[in-house]
Design an enzyme around this catalytic site. Structure first.
Site, PDB file in Angstrom:
ATOM      1  CG  ASN A   1      -0.099   8.437   8.227  1.00 29.03           C
ATOM      2  OD1 ASN A   1      -0.781   7.526   7.786  1.00 29.03           O
ATOM      3  ND2 ASN A   1       1.129   8.261   8.688  1.00 29.03           N
TER       4      ASN A   1
ATOM      5  CD  GLU B   1       2.106   5.125   6.710  1.00 32.37           C
ATOM      6  OE1 GLU B   1       1.319   4.612   5.922  1.00 32.37           O
ATOM      7  OE2 GLU B   1       1.767   5.723   7.729  1.00 32.37           O
TER       8      GLU B   1
ATOM      9  CB  THR C   1      -0.971   0.018   1.212  1.00 35.80           C
ATOM     10  OG1 THR C   1      -0.231  -0.204   2.408  1.00 35.80           O
ATOM     11  CG2 THR C   1      -2.046  -1.045   1.066  1.00 35.80           C
TER      12      THR C   1
ATOM     13  CB  SER D   1      -5.386  13.658  -1.163  1.00 30.45           C
ATOM     14  OG  SER D   1      -4.046  13.515  -0.770  1.00 30.45           O
TER      15      SER D   1
ATOM     16  CE  LYS E   1       0.445  -3.420   3.220  1.00 30.48           C
ATOM     17  NZ  LYS E   1      -0.597  -2.659   3.984  1.00 30.48           N
TER      18      LYS E   1
ATOM     19  CB  THR F   1      -2.471  -2.102   7.680  1.00 34.66           C
ATOM     20  OG1 THR F   1      -3.650  -1.553   8.204  1.00 34.66           O
ATOM     21  CG2 THR F   1      -2.851  -2.561   6.272  1.00 34.66           C
TER      22      THR F   1
END
Lengths: 405, 405
Positions: free
Chosen positions: B400, B276, B153, B405, B179, B190
């Site tokens: 995040n 991230e 993702t 978007s 992942k 996740t």
């Protein structure tokens, strides 16, 4: 970057309580960083302190001195927390108290020390001690606003609140200041608050009123989940109004209790509104919980979720992140089909998923505001709790990545 | 922005396990977002899943189907988590399973579904169902790398690990992919992981080995403290090597157990390295704790502290923030004078404050590295736990805040 409420109310002086603010050059030369508070004889003082086990030297001394009797002076420096400084730090804080005590010839335990700023650096006590005479010279009835600025660290604006209670044609005044900004989380934060009133209240009752009010205000705010080493909240009742508040003056006690709650809540929320990098003021309310504990667990799971907080920063109604946080809050047998989650006036979750009535436009309308309420109705009981928090912005990271530089 | 270990090892095929990756256009047209895994008859499959009570529809179905027998296919889509989607989402996931089952005429419970992506949007099941024949056509022994990309993702790179065990002149192969990226926290994230081996292992033993290994790897990593609705980790033992691992083959079992641990730890750490916005890979190790629970509480307090994480991002040896986090971890009667905290090879805290031997230069040398170890020696017992995490960077917030978007 602070959210809402930029103007301060009139700050009423409190008879029997004087404040002097001066510059000791603790960290920045010329900065007003030393505040002295003088408490008239016969006053009661109550305090609540951080639960961090690495609590700072001044916090330990405050607690010890309070057990020996009522204080006459509070001495507060910003620019250095005197935390993580071991035995040297303890002696340094004691030396500052001693210097204050010597000016008026009182016992050292009648002085309470407070420090805020960087953790782990030696307190430049000589500079503080040298500035104590100037702090005495500055003592005034009208020193609240200057003190509110004098205790700031990364705060972007001073925080203060003041109100008056009418009682049989006479007035009780309550005035307080606070500082916060980062490291704000339940069980206190690098949060300092000083509230004085001219009511007359016995120490034990004053402590009870303060502890309860702090639990509903300062212990219900969170910015980043960190609990600091230095948090302290002091309530002083000088008695100068001559109005006695006691367990037997039922109606007056209730009014006074409500007023203390109001002042603490205003001061606590002002800290959230000025949270580091804050662009949103967020109320997270959990209703119909089986216990206060599970209501708080749920509220904090949402209030601490970096994914929820970044969505708030982006004004993005990414409601799935709120649902997700509720799901991992640690509530056994959560009624996922029976609970509801509301974003402002929009129901976002019911029947285990997105509410049928929900539209992105409705969510967007709420998220675009500066003040946002998230309401979670657990459908498990009748307990309710509310916490207040902020979003997580790029500026939060920038401020905290640059703090020591 | 990922930290270290950019190149993947050779990914050995696992006999009895084929993978097909194709594009269903779930969210982005043309993106390879659908992965089908085919498991040979006679294999054992074990799984561990998120503890989030709002667990996604596919997670519920996986658990139900696993109780009805061993699966023949795993079907995974990225681009949509099918979480918070209520009864419709449940039926959608079931329809995808049904479409897979119909191709080879097996029962629907022999198919396990997995989804990852945005929460709360309806699964575009028609697009997935339309692409299933293409996924079957793509089935190959050598599909690991393509699948590692197909399940990504916000990951910036595929994650995979592979190794072989020698046993009496024969080889056991273990290969896996994972992942992650955001929403990574104990009790799964996740986070999706699929590991296959050609060893022969009974389902109950396989489940025991997987649960224990997941607890020491995927349940010890944290990026932002959020626990997702969709986490799943599957271990398939095809038995095609003919080498049986059982409770009676003591030595082989130990070697196999260690190999599964190694593969899961590599896959879990790869998720942290690609967290991230991550710029640091941080190991937080707590030693001499009275219990495993208090070791973990302390490690997570440090690993989750936004103030510690922003200091890591800034490469700032602001060790006071680590001390502070240890202080509020919730350990009663912490031995503040007896504990030690180490930053890499530099002792930063002892005797209740900054270690005498500590210098800013020593701290800076450690903090400047990409890989940093924080070691907390509690001086209370003999238990030890380790967790892995990242820093908190401006990019984390940007990623995040912009995710939808």
């Amino acid at each position: 970057m602070a959210v809402g409420l930029g103007t301060l109310p009139t700050l009423h002086p409190v008879a029997g309580f004087r404040i002097g603010t001066t510059s000791a050059g603790v960290k920045t030369p010329g900065r007003k960083d030393l505040v002295l508070m003088e408490i008239a004889a016969g006053a009661s003082t109550a305090g609540v302190f951080t639960l961090n086990q690495f609590c700072a030297a001044p916090v330990k001394i405050c607690q010890q001195h309070l057990q020996q009797g009522m204080p006459s002076y509070l001495v507060i420096n910003t620019g250095n927390a005197n935390a993580g400084t071991g035995k040297t730090g303890y002696q340094d804080a004691l030396d500052v108290c001693q210097a204050v005590a010597e000016v008026t010839g009182i016992a050292v335990h009648q002085v309470l020390p407070f420090s805020t700023g960087v953790i782990g650096e030696k307190l430049p006590k000589e500079r503080i001690i040298d500035a104590i005479p100037a702090a005495f010279d500055a003592l005034t009835d009208d020193g609240w606003l200057e003190a509110a600025s004098g205790i700031m660290t990364t705060d972007t604006r001073p925080k203060a609140y003041s109100m008056q209670l009418e009682h049989q044609g006479q007035k009780i005044t309550l005035t307080g200041i606070s500082k916060g900004a980062g490291m704000i989380k339940p069980n206190m934060a690098t949060m300092l608050a000083y509230i004085a009133t001219d009511a007359q209240v016995e120490p034990a009752l004053l402590q009870k009123i303060l502890s309860r009010a702090a639990d509903r205000s300062f212990n219900r705010i969170t910015i980043d989940g960190d609990t600091s080493t230095n948090d302290s909240c002091m309530l002083v009742a000088t008695g100068a109004s001559g109005i006695a508040v006691s367990e037997t003056t039922t109606e007056l006690l209730a009014a006074f209790d409500a007023a203390v709650n109001k002042v603490l809540l205003e001061l606590a929320q002002a800290i959230v509104r000025d949270g580091e990098g804050a662009t949103k003021f967020v109320t997270v309310s959990v209703e119909q919980a089986a216990s206060s504990e599970e209501a708080l667990k749920t509220a904090y799971a949402v209030a601490h979720s970096p994914l929820v907080k970044t969505a708030l920063f982006a004004s993005d109604p990414n409601w799935g992140r709120i649902l997700c946080a509720v799901g991992y809050a640690g509530i056994d047998n959560l009624d996922v089909d029976g609970l509801q989650i509301w974003l402002g006036e929009a129901c976002i979750v019911e029947n285990g998923g997105r509410a049928e009535s929900y539209t992105e436009a409705a969510g967007q309308a709420v998220m675009s505001r500066e003040e946002i309420t998230i309401r979670i109705v657990l459908n498990r009981g009748d307990q309710q709790e509310t916490v207040w928090t902020t979003d997580l912005s790029k500026d939060y990271v920038a401020i905290n990545a640059d703090y020591r530089s």
